[in-house]
Scaffold this motif. Structure first.
Motif, PDB file in Angstrom:
ATOM      1  N   SER A 144     -12.061   0.933   0.884  1.00 40.45           N
ATOM      2  CA  SER A 144     -12.769  -0.505  -0.653  1.00 40.45           C
ATOM      3  C   SER A 144     -11.638  -0.772  -0.186  1.00 40.45           C
ATOM      4  CB  SER A 144     -12.830   0.548  -1.551  1.00 40.45           C
ATOM      5  OG  SER A 144     -11.193   0.763  -1.628  1.00 40.45           O
ATOM      6  N   THR A 147      -9.305  -1.794  -2.550  1.00 40.85           N
ATOM      7  CA  THR A 147      -7.785  -1.356  -2.533  1.00 40.85           C
ATOM      8  C   THR A 147      -7.674   0.376  -1.777  1.00 40.85           C
ATOM      9  OG1 THR A 147      -8.510  -0.220  -4.654  1.00 40.85           O
ATOM     10  CG2 THR A 147      -7.700  -2.446  -4.821  1.00 40.85           C
ATOM     11  N   SER A 148      -8.479   0.821  -0.978  1.00 46.24           N
ATOM     12  CA  SER A 148      -7.927   1.985  -0.323  1.00 46.24           C
ATOM     13  C   SER A 148      -8.451   2.055   0.831  1.00 46.24           C
ATOM     14  CB  SER A 148      -8.624   3.060  -1.268  1.00 46.24           C
ATOM     15  OG  SER A 148      -9.016   4.776  -1.148  1.00 46.24           O
ATOM     16  N   GLU A 187      -3.042   4.187  -1.137  1.00 47.70           N
ATOM     17  CA  GLU A 187      -3.766   2.971  -1.887  1.00 47.70           C
ATOM     18  C   GLU A 187      -3.059   1.397  -1.995  1.00 47.70           C
ATOM     19  OE1 GLU A 187      -6.757   3.955  -3.983  1.00 47.70           O
ATOM     20  OE2 GLU A 187      -6.262   5.735  -3.132  1.00 47.70           O
ATOM     21  N   LYS A 188      -3.721   0.377  -2.622  1.00 49.76           N
ATOM     22  CA  LYS A 188      -2.912  -1.086  -2.874  1.00 49.76           C
ATOM     23  C   LYS A 188      -2.338  -0.753  -3.964  1.00 49.76           C
ATOM     24  CE  LYS A 188      -4.010  -6.502  -1.178  1.00 49.76           C
ATOM     25  NZ  LYS A 188      -4.692  -6.765  -1.374  1.00 49.76           N
ATOM     26  N   GLN A 189      -1.524  -1.572  -4.363  1.00 52.96           N
ATOM     27  CA  GLN A 189      -0.678  -1.603  -5.588  1.00 52.96           C
ATOM     28  C   GLN A 189      -1.308  -2.958  -5.709  1.00 52.96           C
ATOM     29  OE1 GLN A 189       0.564   1.225  -6.840  1.00 52.96           O
ATOM     30  NE2 GLN A 189      -0.471   2.195  -4.166  1.00 52.96           N
ATOM     31  N   PRO A 190      -1.361  -2.918  -7.107  1.00 53.82           N
ATOM     32  CA  PRO A 190      -1.691  -4.552  -7.922  1.00 53.82           C
ATOM     33  C   PRO A 190      -0.619  -5.446  -7.874  1.00 53.82           C
ATOM     34  CG  PRO A 190      -1.706  -2.574  -9.397  1.00 53.82           C
ATOM     35  CD  PRO A 190      -1.205  -2.238  -8.646  1.00 53.82           C
ATOM     36  N   ASP A 191      -0.650  -6.424  -7.624  1.00 50.98           N
ATOM     37  CA  ASP A 191       0.698  -7.741  -7.125  1.00 50.98           C
ATOM     38  C   ASP A 191       1.405  -8.191  -8.548  1.00 50.98           C
ATOM     39  OD1 ASP A 191      -0.866  -8.198  -4.984  1.00 50.98           O
ATOM     40  OD2 ASP A 191      -2.154 -10.225  -5.541  1.00 50.98           O
ATOM     41  N   TRP A 221       0.629  -1.544  -0.166  1.00 51.12           N
ATOM     42  CA  TRP A 221      -0.372  -0.319  -0.248  1.00 51.12           C
ATOM     43  C   TRP A 221       0.667   1.130  -0.055  1.00 51.12           C
ATOM     44  CZ3 TRP A 221      -5.357  -0.362   0.957  1.00 51.12           C
ATOM     45  CH2 TRP A 221      -5.698  -1.429   1.258  1.00 51.12           C
TER      46      TRP A 221
END
Length: 147
Positions: free
Chosen positions: A119, A121-122, A143-147, A37
């Protein structure tokens, strides 16, 4: 006969209330927070020597250019472990997702964190830090970063 009907309705109503309460208190699985994140300070104030920032002697509002990273490495149910870091400093972090699955609390070596999931991802993550001659509070949008 009427008395038996009233008792039956009362028993059924009571059982329905108990079942409804049990369903309402059943714990949903905690959201999966494992991952990286990142975010920047949206609001904050500090003074003194901070591990992530230069020394400041007067209250200073936010370092809005500094990117922070929360790496959640492990999660077991609602409990999490990981690393809180800036480009200059990193600290181990422990935390717990609260029963509502929206709020979380965490600690590192010298800070307390409160977060709310906006959310999957947030999250808004706010922290308070005090040590020696320094103190500060900040809120970040992570913000969660994509894998």
């Amino acid at each position: 006969m009427r008395c038996a009907s009233i008792v039956t309705v009362g028993l059924l109503s009571g059982m329905a209330a108990i079942m409804s309460f049990a369903a309402a208190t059943a714990q949903e699985p905690a959201p999966d927070l494992v991952g990286v994140w990142t975010g920047k300070v949206e609001a904050g104030v500090s003074h003194g020597i901070q591990g992530h920032e230069p020394t400041v002697h007067e209250p200073t509002f936010g370092n809005y250019d500094l990117t922070f990273t929360l790496t959640i490495e492990e999660q077991e149910g609602r409990a999490i472990t990981g690393v809180w870091s800036s480009p200059d400093h990193a600290e181990a972090i422990f935390g717990v997702v609260r029963r509502d699955n929206d709020n979380l609390i965490m600690v590192d070596e010298d800070s307390h964190f409160d977060g709310i999931l906006l959310s999957p991802t947030s999250m808004e993550l706010c922290l308070a830090e005090t040590h020696g001659e320094a103190m500060g509070t900040w809120c970040l949008l992570m913000e969660k970063q994509p894998d």
